[in-house]
Enzyme design. Structure first.
Site, PDB file in Angstrom:
ATOM      1  CG  ASP A 486      30.071  -0.460  23.807  1.00 27.37           C
ATOM      2  OD1 ASP A 486      28.968  -0.939  24.093  1.00 27.37           O
ATOM      3  OD2 ASP A 486      30.227   0.639  23.258  1.00 27.37           O
TER       4      ASP A 486
HETATM    5  C1  BGC Z   1      35.704   0.961  22.096  1.00 28.98           C
HETATM    6  C2  BGC Z   1      34.486   1.394  22.861  1.00 28.98           C
HETATM    7  C3  BGC Z   1      33.366   1.616  21.908  1.00 28.98           C
HETATM    8  C4  BGC Z   1      33.146   0.354  21.079  1.00 28.98           C
HETATM    9  C5  BGC Z   1      31.987   0.455  20.116  1.00 28.98           C
HETATM   10  C6  BGC Z   1      35.391  -0.218  21.225  1.00 28.98           C
HETATM   11  O1  BGC Z   1      36.491  -0.540  20.433  1.00 28.98           O
HETATM   12  O2  BGC Z   1      36.742   0.664  22.985  1.00 28.98           O
HETATM   13  O3  BGC Z   1      34.750   2.548  23.614  1.00 28.98           O
HETATM   14  O4  BGC Z   1      32.208   1.949  22.600  1.00 28.98           O
HETATM   15  O5  BGC Z   1      34.312   0.046  20.385  1.00 28.98           O
HETATM   16  O6  BGC Z   1      32.225   1.231  19.021  1.00 28.98           O
HETATM   17  C1  NOJ Z   2      31.799   4.608  24.035  1.00 30.23           C
HETATM   18  C2  NOJ Z   2      30.422   4.265  23.591  1.00 30.23           C
HETATM   19  O1  NOJ Z   2      29.903   5.293  22.778  1.00 30.23           O
HETATM   20  C3  NOJ Z   2      29.510   4.067  24.766  1.00 30.23           C
HETATM   21  O2  NOJ Z   2      28.246   3.661  24.335  1.00 30.23           O
HETATM   22  C4  NOJ Z   2      30.105   3.068  25.714  1.00 30.23           C
HETATM   23  O3  NOJ Z   2      29.254   2.973  26.815  1.00 30.23           O
HETATM   24  C5  NOJ Z   2      31.505   3.449  26.127  1.00 30.23           C
HETATM   25  N1  NOJ Z   2      32.309   3.639  24.967  1.00 30.23           N
HETATM   26  C6  NOJ Z   2      32.154   2.427  27.037  1.00 30.23           C
HETATM   27  O4  NOJ Z   2      32.474   1.264  26.375  1.00 30.23           O
END
Ligand code: BGC
Ligand code: NOJ
Length: 813
Positions: A486
């Site tokens: 993400d």
């Molecule tokens: C986090 C991710 C997460 C994303 C969406 C980011 O701040 O680092 O792990 O999936 O937010 O909520």
């Molecule tokens: C947590 C999120 O829930 C997941 O969808 C994502 O792939 C990982 N973070 C990596 O960013």
């Protein structure tokens, strides 16, 4: 850092036993597994909700509080001048004995003080919209004890988000009713809500309180409410402000005597026409019926036995005996348990997810169900339909939906181009487990629009095509907002601290940003799609799809290989990401994981080389970090990934979720020793043994992220419980290490083992049949099955056919 142990496993009871309340971080558990859920910490903190932690929150919780973990279901015991709580908090009076046992959807907390023992069993009975709290008080002293007992819950005004911000309204809406020993919370019931909550106890009470400030005192705290300290309830009736529910019970116990008190926190929905019993009086029939189901010790014990039997049956579906306790307890108990929890919660409610931020993730839930489908396939089936119903006609996806409404929304962003692939991943896992191809014919809408229904198979096709319709200049998949990572935001270019990387406008117009990770994911799920088409007689479609899969493999070999490892991506301008040419972030884990799983360039040696590079550059004592070197400055062309300090989260943290991808890649290459070493590093039971203090979070489940080698405190865990790691650890160990792979027509046996693994037995229930699979590995081979017999008859190959009944399978490696 010296290690201290705060607890230990009790495998016989499937419990983790916490013996010191002051754990390095609250260690929590989950109650409920269908509609009604509670989070409960080892000191009884946490909250309850019905289906949706944001929209239907029953009790209030304070996040990130001081002290930590504020709000919960609290009991106060006033014994003479001493006031204490069985779970230590909130009173924090030193106890003579403390123990918290977290089990499968239940928690038992026991405290002892001055000859009185208070033990509380917390659980959500099956098919019940409520939490039972069975409190047993026992006088272990030689004197008669006269105790004053106070219970305590604080109501949340339903929507957990507005509950925290809209005080100008909230402080005037609160309403309760009190009848006998039951306190009813009916805020907003007079208008559009047809639900209320209640908190009752099965004995007469000598008093109560429902107004928080009256009970606690405005400048007081949970630790020492006025009413409790004075031993005198106020019988307050809440009007607005913050409604609570507290019972007051006077208890006399003879020496040796024990008494049970059954508290029930429940939730009720009424039909519009049946909402009221009289003017301004709520219809309490359903609440009374629920209270009656749990009003004696016998009834509660029976409900608890049912819950345990339920877990016996769930955990009997896959059971391994290897002789290694640390492995067996994770495979047989905790990993499967965590998979149930992630299936139910997605990433919504934990002590790191507030319950108001996220609902059910498209990619997350598809992955979660792969860890869960063997437990309750029917629920996985429904989940697939729910998820697919939020998809768009072109295959694109809402990134999440809210469990209460099942409607997709863009609250946490959209346009992640990996999303569609995961629908294929989840659906294939479901069919392989169940043999139920009829799911492909289910009519499923797009974006929940009536009239837009097409078959689920058609949803898979548009998912597949979404990737090939969105290719970039190197014929690699365009990344969109981001892929699985993400935080790799190649089209955001954000300089505004007030906007979220996840939701800010995506400047993808003219972008050349491509993802090698999606390429690998597409090859893996694309091959699955081809096989599914063939198995269901869709040969033309299979041929068409195969060409695209081949083309993608070629594109990766030509444009996705950096010399010693797979590239990660191309950015907006077409520059390489995850290349030796880069100064920071030369190598990333995700493309190594997916391209090795896909076996891209296996014959040419690419897979082995990439895996070696992972070991050389990404592996450390606590697992495999996400990228290396970590980013030390903000790179606007990469976005959130470079916003994190080195070693944390997506910037070179050990993002446990993706470690299994490399482990599976190792099994593709047949490197059993390396697979096992990587696996062991993030297996909670190994961490539990000697790193509890450093690791900080619950040692019985995986956490999302462990600080990486570049971090200030490598090895420290965060974001426990709700992580795709659960499903991936399960998929990896059950199918790729122990090698028991459900397939369309049976179970494929294909282990990949370390030399030391000489023998083990897996008992696997599969579509109603039972297989006892005994694997022998006399020569310490890593991979390759020499012979398989089914009920004494030699099989041709390693596919054990599905045949109803009980079977014995002998495997020689
Ligand atoms: C986090 C991710 C997460 C994303 C969406 C980011 O701040 O680092 O792990 O999936 O937010 O909520
Ligand atoms: C947590 C999120 O829930 C997941 O969808 C994502 O792939 C990982 N973070 C990596 O960013």
């Amino acid at each position: 850092m010296t290690n201290k142990k705060y607890g230990h496993f009790d495998d016989e009871h499937r419990e983790y036993v916490i013996t010191d309340p002051q754990t390095p971080w609250p260690w929590i558990n989950y109650l409920g597994n269908e509609d009604f859920f509670s989070l409960i910490s080892n000191t009884a903190g946490g909250y309850s909700f019905y289906k949706d932690a944001k929209f239907r929150r029953l009790t209030r919780y304070r996040y990130n509080g001081v002290p930590m973990d504020n709000g919960g279901r609290y009991f106060y015991i006033k014994d003479g001048d001493t006031v204490w709580s069985p779970g230590w908090k909130p009173c924090k009076t030193p106890l003579d004995f403390y123990e918290c046992r977290h089990g499968m959807n239940y928690t038992r907390i026991t405290g002892r003080k001055d000859g009185v023992e208070a033990s509380i069993l917390f659980f959500v009975p099956l098919k019940t919209w409520g939490e039972v709290q069975k409190l047993t008080l026992k006088n272990e002293s030689k004197d008669v004890k006269s105790i004053k007992l106070f219970s305590f819950e604080e109501w949340c005004l339903w929507n957990a988000a507005t509950d925290m911000e809209n005080f100008q309204r909230n402080f005037s809406t609160g309403e309760v009713e009190i009848e006998g020993s039951v306190i009813y919370h009916k805020t907003e019931y007079r208008e559009r809500r047809n639900h209320y909550a209640f908190y009752g106890v099965n004995v007469p009470v000598q008093g109560f309180d429902t107004d928080r400030e009256t009970f606690i005192g405005l400048y007081n705290e949970f630790a020492c409410p006025d009413a409790v300290m004075e031993g005198r309830p106020r019988n307050s009736h809440a009007h607005g402000w913050s409604p609570i529910a507290s019972h007051y019970i006077e208890v006399t116990l003879q020496p040796g005597e024990a008494k049970d008190f059954i508290f029930l926190l429940g939730y009720v929905e009424n039909e519009q026409e049946e909402k009221f019993a009289a003017h301004q009086v709520i219809n309490k029939d359903k609440a009374k019926a629920m209270l009656a189901r749990f009003d004696t010790t016998e009834k509660v014990d029976a409900a608890f036995a049912e819950l345990n039997a339920y877990w016996d049956s769930l955990l009997n579906i896959y059971n391994v005996e290897t002789g290694n306790d640390k492995l067996d307890r994770m495979v047989n108990i905790w990993n499967q348990y965590q998979c149930m929890v992630t299936f139910c919660m997605s990433r919504s409610a934990s002590f790191f997810e507030s319950g108001i931020g996220r609902g059910m993730g498209f990619r997350d839930s598809n992955q979660d169900l792969v860890g869960f489908v063997h437990q309750i396939p029917e629920r996985a089936r429904q989940r697939i339909i729910d998820i697919a119903s939020t998809q768009f006609p072109d295959g694109g996806c809402y990134h999440q939906y809210q469990p209460l409404t099942k409607r997709g929304n863009n609250d946490i962003g959209g346009g992640f181009n990996d999303d569609p692939c995961w629908l294929i991943f989840g659906t294939v896992a479901y069919i392989k487990e169940t043999g139920d191809f009829t799911i492909l014919d289910e009519m499923v809408p797009f974006d929940n629009q009536p009239g837009s229904e097409v078959t689920l198979f058609e949803h898979l096709r548009v998912s597949f095509d979404h990737v090939i319709n969105n290719l970039g200049p190197h014929r690699l998949p365009l990344i969109g907002r981001a892929d699985w990572n993400d935080c790799l935001n190649l089209n955001c270019f954000s300089w505004d601290p007030n906007e979220s990387f996840q939701t800010t406008e995506n400047k993808s117009e003219g972008s050349k940003a491509e993802s090698v990770m999606i390429a690998g994911l597409f090859v893996v799920t694309g091959k699955d799609y081809v096989a599914l088409c063939r198995r269901t007689g869709r040969d033309e479609e299979a041929d068409r799809a195969q060409k695209h899969v081949n083309a993608m493999e070629e594109a990766v070999k030509q444009h996705g290989w950096d010399g010693e490892w797979y590239l990660r991506a191309y950015d907006f301008f077409g520059n390489k990401i995850g290349s030796d040419e880069c100064e920071e972030g030369k190598i990333f884990i995700e493309s190594q994981g997916w391209c090795t799983m896909a076996g891209i360039g296996l014959e040419e040696g690419l897979v082995g080389k990439a895996l070696d590079s992972v070991k050389e550059r990404l592996e450390c004592e606590h697992g495999i970090v996400l990228n290396n070197p970590a980013f030390t400055t903000y790179h606007v062309e990469m976005g959130e990934i470079s916003s994190y300090p080195e070693g944390y989260k997506e910037n070179a943290g050990i993002f446990c979720h993706n470690n299994p991808w490399v482990i599976i890649g190792e099994t593709v290459a047949g490197r059993g020793e390396d697979a096992w070493e990587h696996y062991k590093k993030i297996l909670p039971s190994y961490v539990e043994e000697d790193r509890q203090t450093l690791h900080k979070v619950e040692p019985y489940v995986n956490c999302q992220m462990v600080a990486g080698k570049d971090a200030f405190r490598p090895g420290e865990g965060k974001n426990s419980w709700l992580t795709g790691t659960a499903a991936w650890m399960w998929y990896t160990v059950s199918e790729f290490i122990l090698g028991i792979k459900p397939d369309y027509d049976g179970i494929l046996i294909d282990p990949c083992l370390p030399k030391t693994a000489k023998e083990y037995t897996v008992r696997r229930r599969f579509r109603g049949a039972e297989y006892e699979i005994h694997v022998q590995n006399p020569d310490g081979a890593s991979k390759g099955v020499k012979s398989v017999t089914l009920d004494g008859k030699a099989l041709d190959g390693a596919l054990v056919p599905f045949v109803p009944g009980k079977h014995v399978v002998e495997v020689i490696m």
